[in-house]
Design a protein around this motif. Structure first.
Motif, PDB file in Angstrom:
ATOM      1  N   ARG A 331      -2.567   8.805 -12.779  1.00  0.00           N
ATOM      2  CA  ARG A 331      -2.053  10.221 -13.588  1.00  0.00           C
ATOM      3  C   ARG A 331      -2.209  11.460 -12.525  1.00  0.00           C
ATOM      4  O   ARG A 331      -3.449  11.359 -12.020  1.00  0.00           O
ATOM      5  CB  ARG A 331      -2.820  10.421 -14.612  1.00  0.00           C
ATOM      6  N   LEU A 358       3.770   9.301  -7.679  1.00  0.00           N
ATOM      7  CA  LEU A 358       3.450   7.948  -8.213  1.00  0.00           C
ATOM      8  C   LEU A 358       3.510   7.903  -9.562  1.00  0.00           C
ATOM      9  O   LEU A 358       3.113   6.740 -10.320  1.00  0.00           O
ATOM     10  CB  LEU A 358       2.309   7.204  -7.676  1.00  0.00           C
ATOM     11  N   GLU A 360       5.376   8.763 -12.660  1.00  0.00           N
ATOM     12  CA  GLU A 360       6.871   9.100 -13.242  1.00  0.00           C
ATOM     13  C   GLU A 360       7.081   9.905 -14.281  1.00  0.00           C
ATOM     14  O   GLU A 360       8.254  10.668 -14.588  1.00  0.00           O
ATOM     15  CB  GLU A 360       7.641   7.719 -13.398  1.00  0.00           C
ATOM     16  N   THR A 361       5.896  10.229 -15.224  1.00  0.00           N
ATOM     17  CA  THR A 361       5.865  11.133 -16.217  1.00  0.00           C
ATOM     18  C   THR A 361       6.082  12.456 -15.794  1.00  0.00           C
ATOM     19  O   THR A 361       6.411  13.480 -16.432  1.00  0.00           O
ATOM     20  CB  THR A 361       4.511  10.802 -17.144  1.00  0.00           C
ATOM     21  N   ALA A 364      10.157  14.571 -15.397  1.00  0.00           N
ATOM     22  CA  ALA A 364      11.056  15.494 -16.363  1.00  0.00           C
ATOM     23  C   ALA A 364      10.005  16.664 -16.970  1.00  0.00           C
ATOM     24  O   ALA A 364      10.499  17.698 -16.901  1.00  0.00           O
ATOM     25  CB  ALA A 364      11.560  14.734 -17.485  1.00  0.00           C
ATOM     26  N   ARG A 365       8.759  16.433 -16.708  1.00  0.00           N
ATOM     27  CA  ARG A 365       7.864  17.418 -17.496  1.00  0.00           C
ATOM     28  C   ARG A 365       7.518  18.479 -16.345  1.00  0.00           C
ATOM     29  O   ARG A 365       7.188  19.541 -16.958  1.00  0.00           O
ATOM     30  CB  ARG A 365       6.819  16.610 -17.906  1.00  0.00           C
ATOM     31  N   HIS A 386       8.024   2.928  -6.822  1.00  0.00           N
ATOM     32  CA  HIS A 386       9.048   3.319  -7.643  1.00  0.00           C
ATOM     33  C   HIS A 386      10.280   3.230  -6.718  1.00  0.00           C
ATOM     34  O   HIS A 386      11.545   3.709  -7.298  1.00  0.00           O
ATOM     35  CB  HIS A 386       8.920   4.617  -8.147  1.00  0.00           C
ATOM     36  N   GLY A 391      13.549   2.295 -10.892  1.00  0.00           N
ATOM     37  CA  GLY A 391      12.459   3.454 -10.597  1.00  0.00           C
ATOM     38  C   GLY A 391      13.613   4.528  -9.907  1.00  0.00           C
ATOM     39  O   GLY A 391      13.356   5.750 -10.451  1.00  0.00           O
ATOM     40  N   ARG A 394      15.573   5.702 -12.863  1.00  0.00           N
ATOM     41  CA  ARG A 394      14.899   6.488 -13.879  1.00  0.00           C
ATOM     42  C   ARG A 394      14.651   8.069 -13.138  1.00  0.00           C
ATOM     43  O   ARG A 394      14.630   9.007 -13.864  1.00  0.00           O
ATOM     44  CB  ARG A 394      13.340   5.909 -13.989  1.00  0.00           C
ATOM     45  N   MET A 398      15.615  11.177 -15.072  1.00  0.00           N
ATOM     46  CA  MET A 398      14.790  12.339 -15.490  1.00  0.00           C
ATOM     47  C   MET A 398      14.791  13.552 -14.738  1.00  0.00           C
ATOM     48  O   MET A 398      14.112  14.732 -15.319  1.00  0.00           O
ATOM     49  CB  MET A 398      13.431  11.589 -15.547  1.00  0.00           C
TER      50      MET A 398
ATOM     51  N   PRO B 329       6.485  23.023 -18.234  1.00  0.00           N
ATOM     52  CA  PRO B 329       5.798  21.961 -19.431  1.00  0.00           C
ATOM     53  C   PRO B 329       4.586  21.417 -18.699  1.00  0.00           C
ATOM     54  O   PRO B 329       4.436  21.328 -17.514  1.00  0.00           O
ATOM     55  CB  PRO B 329       6.774  20.760 -19.656  1.00  0.00           C
ATOM     56  N   ARG B 394      16.801   9.705 -24.621  1.00  0.00           N
ATOM     57  CA  ARG B 394      15.390   9.297 -24.662  1.00  0.00           C
ATOM     58  C   ARG B 394      14.778   9.473 -25.923  1.00  0.00           C
ATOM     59  O   ARG B 394      13.920   8.569 -26.272  1.00  0.00           O
ATOM     60  CB  ARG B 394      14.751  10.078 -23.260  1.00  0.00           C
TER      61      ARG B 394
ATOM     62  N   ARG C 365       2.923   2.669 -13.790  1.00  0.00           N
ATOM     63  CA  ARG C 365       1.904   3.353 -13.014  1.00  0.00           C
ATOM     64  C   ARG C 365       0.718   2.813 -12.841  1.00  0.00           C
ATOM     65  O   ARG C 365       0.274   2.766 -11.664  1.00  0.00           O
ATOM     66  CB  ARG C 365       1.856   5.082 -13.845  1.00  0.00           C
ATOM     67  N   GLU C 401       9.339  -4.882 -11.479  1.00  0.00           N
ATOM     68  CA  GLU C 401       9.788  -4.534 -10.159  1.00  0.00           C
ATOM     69  C   GLU C 401       8.238  -4.524  -9.644  1.00  0.00           C
ATOM     70  O   GLU C 401       8.149  -5.032  -8.381  1.00  0.00           O
ATOM     71  CB  GLU C 401      10.427  -3.510 -10.269  1.00  0.00           C
TER      72      GLU C 401
END
Lengths: 468, 468, 468
Positions: A331, A358, A360-361, A364-365, A386, A391, A394, A398, B329, B394, C365, C401
């Motif tokens: 994270r 690394l 992906e969350t 967008a955030r 990714h 990957g 996404r 995103m 965010p 989503r 992840r 993947e």
């Protein structure tokens, strides 16, 4: 049976496929811009034929040997060099056979796409690799590799590479880059400044590295200002070998912007080995901002590659050393972490900071909202695990709605697997065309716009973002 | 070339598109229910023509100026008001030209969808905005805006708005709402209670705000019970202007449920400015639960909007003030954070708490599981950066399987960009129809059920959840 | 109108659907391997007819009653047993009617798919459940349930279950398993070792449980080695009833690998109730590694099920007890958490550790990168709230993947709802076929490979991973 279908990676829906195919036709032959990678400059300098197939395609590719290891194949049996002196397989044909007998493990992975692309387009192989044909394919590849048109420079030209960057440590003498430059060869190979060894107090031999940095530059790296000047000197030196970027592989994205006295005191503690873990992290954080400030002067693009837990397995690191497929994403926060750097220089229009992730969350955030407002910040392409069809898809889904396309920087192949470079760019180009096609058939983008965007995603954005 | 395709945002696959189109036909003309937004009640009260196109469409829209800024356009040059006295562009035409010359930046973003929808349906423009036609389009829009049928009330009616909520601070005298009420106009404009200025100890002028609250209500806000009574009084006052909800924009979703003595002591420390940061956060947390308890009495729906790091850039906040596109965010926890409130009142069937998020990872992991069991909890629609085609898709994909459709509350446009309201609802309606259509063609939902759900998602759920 | 369409859950695009359908034809009739679940072994032992429809289908299904509760139906009115003595509905027909009148709430949820599948294939019902036909359907189901062909063993055989595992506590005497074994019935029902009650110091009655463990095994659980030996004894006992796995439902994925003296001291503190919360967590962490080491000896597969905040609502737990739908997923780390265990035994080829998650952000992840390199680690299927079409699709898209297919372990139904087992496997098989079909039509996988993979995902991987 051919390994590659001409419509691979496009959506199966006929309208979307037709648009994707039309877009792809216009960009498939654009030159490759490879602004971030890890090929060995020695290859281009010495231009010697590559060794046997296994040494080229299997042994150095952590995507491949980690998957085989996960299913019970020992690294020793794949010829991966050991760190503790244990014997490892040296016969390329034996390694190749082991790989071939496990090739089914790669179903659904990008490695499979890259391998098949390489086998078909580079070596003219059109049958799926099996245990039965492993020897034949090995022979064919070995035969190719021995020929002059498979030497590194010939492949470079055949791959249509316009420019490729290698990544070299701050203490590197860039001898291979000099040899390339002096050779008169027209291929454009540039370096990138990777100073982890003299920026990260946790790096092996950090203190000695600082001494070496002093020797190389003639600066007094025992003092903060001298240390910074030494970086400036090395950056200038790297620029003479074409560098347009620096690269920083920190555990986190933490940045700091200390006052001069604080920074100096911190450096003193770090330099003398008295710094606590938190202080060592703070020093890395501070150095990102220092590097960004140097970039304001010398124009190098700053790349941040955070979030990998390196060498996760203690016993495997002991047995086989670093970088053996045991790097695991974690994270990663960007919002608090990048604030000091962004407060300092994030609104400088002349600066380019490229952030990779690394996690992906964060697309967008965090990353798209940050890159969608700070002029200095751009989003690197999907990285490492990714760098794959899902990957990439996404990432576009995103990041695009908040960052747009123009705050992204095209594709990086990021690879040390030279033969896979065309395959990797091809996957990225196809996925981007498929994404644009979806926007077109859902009437979210006009077709003329998609045709304007496709070459940007494939070529223009990378070239401009990296100032190449 | 028309800007809008009639099948936009529907899946390209013909069966799915046909179902989506059929569903959309049945809901496209439903009235708009806008239960959460930020339009200025003064517009409806005074009903004066809007100023020039740039002042209406560009200058106040943070989605637009943040993207332009990210690509090097200075906020000064876009007419964004400064906080430090620096001069900014005042000529609308000049601002509009700058916007037009960068319109390609919005490819793939929802702003582009909203803008094109506004340009075509409101101003009758059918050519893509370019640098070349910027002046023509500016003139056309300016010409429209000067006409009586483009006054706020006329647009309100033309947009088919059944009811719209504004958001007003606890200290607001609601004079514009009174003027609307007294005007005899039939348009339904209600307020919503936003008490951040008297709930958040970190809010600018908090102590003075408490004094002002005392003056307005006649309650003794120097005491805990008096302070709570003052809230009750203001909530009652807001209800006389149609309020059916309160709204809370906290940095996190933290709630607390202290005993009376603890709460009183905490208030005392907060009120007198002696509270530590953790205590100030605890006070905000406690006040969410207090508000929920008041909602049990007065029926106001409680909205929680957590997770934005407001005004992320210090230098830009200094130069241009708050709310200038630098809100980012952050990761947001709901499971631990909401527990105190949910333990206190989460199983009350008469209460409605609507949770929003800027952290999409919470949809499937936290929010859908919570809303799928607690009777008081409902899920707000995709918010802010996620109010977009991919964001909405989503949300439905990640929330529906655990929360169902009926624990969601329809769409909020959440905007201060009045002309974009029909576009935003249209995007939401189309995406929901596309999602339902996919369930139908994959035989996960019968067609009759999709036709029953579509008007709920477009209209019924918002109306019932917000008690409008 | 039939409830089930033969092409349900396949992509609507005709080519993809055709491939999915062809794949599905080859696996639809494969036997069910159910290596992890919570059916009651007593059913198979006693083989008595099930009680009325509501007691079978509604009352024990937390997916169902949590959704009804979230929309205002009281648990009392659904017959959910209370913990505080309050009266609850006992009339099955009344409960069924309440359920029927709210059946629309399940639109878009997996419960709806499972219910419709059960109603049609098991009870021959072909009309959607409504308030109007609730009584008819109740009668039909009740009539079926009274018949011999609806006894548990008959259903087991009709469902084509090759083997099913139940989950039994470490202190369980496995009497029902013994009765099954002694009955001569050919159905294969195995147990699994679930030692939470004697591993988790926070478990109700932990100290007494240790005493009971001592009694059962004759080992001295007052000492660390005796305690470990008691586990060994129970594992051996469970193996005599077919156990091939242990299962661990910890709040987090934390593992530890203390030295013997430290572990012994920690056990002493835990055993005597003097351990702090952090020490109790450390003990749970240590025990995962101890269990993994025992697995090296006895071959049991170790399953880790972390990340649920159990019994989130204090008042509801007080009123209705544990496991009443108030378990909420939380963010879960695996990279740091699993390191001690993986350093100790992660590269042992003879060990299988199966990790599950309720935090989908960990798929791409953390979990796929870990399982993609450590030989001992495999990925469990989408779990609980994610055991759904969208959840399964996301799992394949995010995990494949990097981990490939062969580091996954097929499907677990994980259910106590016996009649839903065929429906759950059917959903998983269809979604996997749809995913494979997409890879085929996008030319990322050859058709022959998809046909080789489909039975592995449906049957082979589960059987081999669980050593069944």
């Amino acid at each position: 049976m051919a390994l590659l279908h001409e419509d691979r990676l496009f959506d199966a829906e006929p309208q979307a496929r037709a648009v994707a195919r039309a877009l792809y036709q216009t960009i498939r032959d654009l030159p490759l811009v490879s602004p971030h990678g890890h090929t060995d400059p020695r290859w281009y300098a010495q231009n010697e034929n590559f060794a046997d197939p296994a040494q080229l395609l299997i042994v150095p590719d952590h995507y491949i040997f980690r998957m085989l290891f996960s299913q019970g194949v020992r690294l020793e049996d794949l010829g991966v060099p050991s760190a503790d002196g244990r014997a490892v397989e040296t016969d390329g044909r034996t390694i190749w056979r082991r790989f071939a007998s496990h090739y089914h493990l790669f179903r659904g992975t990008p490695s499979r796409l890259w391998l098949d692309h390489t086998l078909e387009t580079l070596f003219g192989i059109d049958a799926p690799l099996t245990e039965a044909n492993a020897d034949d394919q090995f022979d064919r590849i070995a035969d190719c590799l021995a020929r002059p048109e498979f030497k590194p420079r010939a492949l470079f030209e055949r791959f249509n590479i316009e420019v490729i960057a290698t990544t070299d440590g701050a203490l590197d003498d860039l001898r291979w880059h000099r040899m390339i430059a002096e050779s008169g060869w027209s291929g454009r190979v540039v370096t990138a400044y990777r100073p982890d060894a003299v920026v990260d107090p946790d790096f092996e031999g950090f203190a000695g590295n600082l001494d070496r940095l002093a020797e190389i530059t003639g600066e007094d790296t025992g003092r903060w200002q001298g240390y910074l000047d030494a970086h400036r000197a090395r950056r200038a030196y790297f620029k003479t070998f074409g560098a347009t970027s620096s690269d920083h592989g920190h555990p986190t994205a933490e940045t700091a912007n200390l006052g001069p006295a604080e920074a100096e005191a911190l450096f003193e503690r770090v330099r003398t080995g008295r710094a606590e873990p938190g202080e060592r992290a703070l020093f890395r954080a501070q150095m990102l901002t220092e590097m960004a400030k140097m970039s304001l002067d010398d124009g190098l693009v700053l790349q941040i590659h955070p979030g990998a837990w390196r060498n996760h397995s203690d016993p495997m690191t002991k047995a086989f050393g670093r970088d053996k497929g045991f790097d695991i994403p974690t994270r990663t926060d960007y919002v608090a972490a990048l604030k000091p750097l962004l407060d300092a220089v994030g609104c400088e229009p002349g600066l380019t900071v490229i952030a990779f992730t690394l996690d992906e969350t964060s697309y967008a955030r965090e990353l798209a909202p940050l890159a969608g407002v700070y002029p200095a910040l751009r989003l690197g392409p999907p990285w490492w695990f990714h760098d794959s069809p899902e990957g990439m898809r996404r990432f576009r889904e995103m990041a695009t709605e908040t960052a747009g396309f123009y705050n992204t920087v095209g594709f990086n192949d990021d690879t040390r697997a030279f033969p896979s470079i065309p395959a990797r760019h091809d996957v990225a180009r196809r996925i981007d065309c498929a994404f644009l096609a979806r926007l077109v058939v859902e009437h979210r983008l006009r077709e003329d716009e998609a045709f304007a965007l496709a070459p940007e995603l494939a070529y223009g954005l990378a070239k401009r973002a990296y100032r190449l």
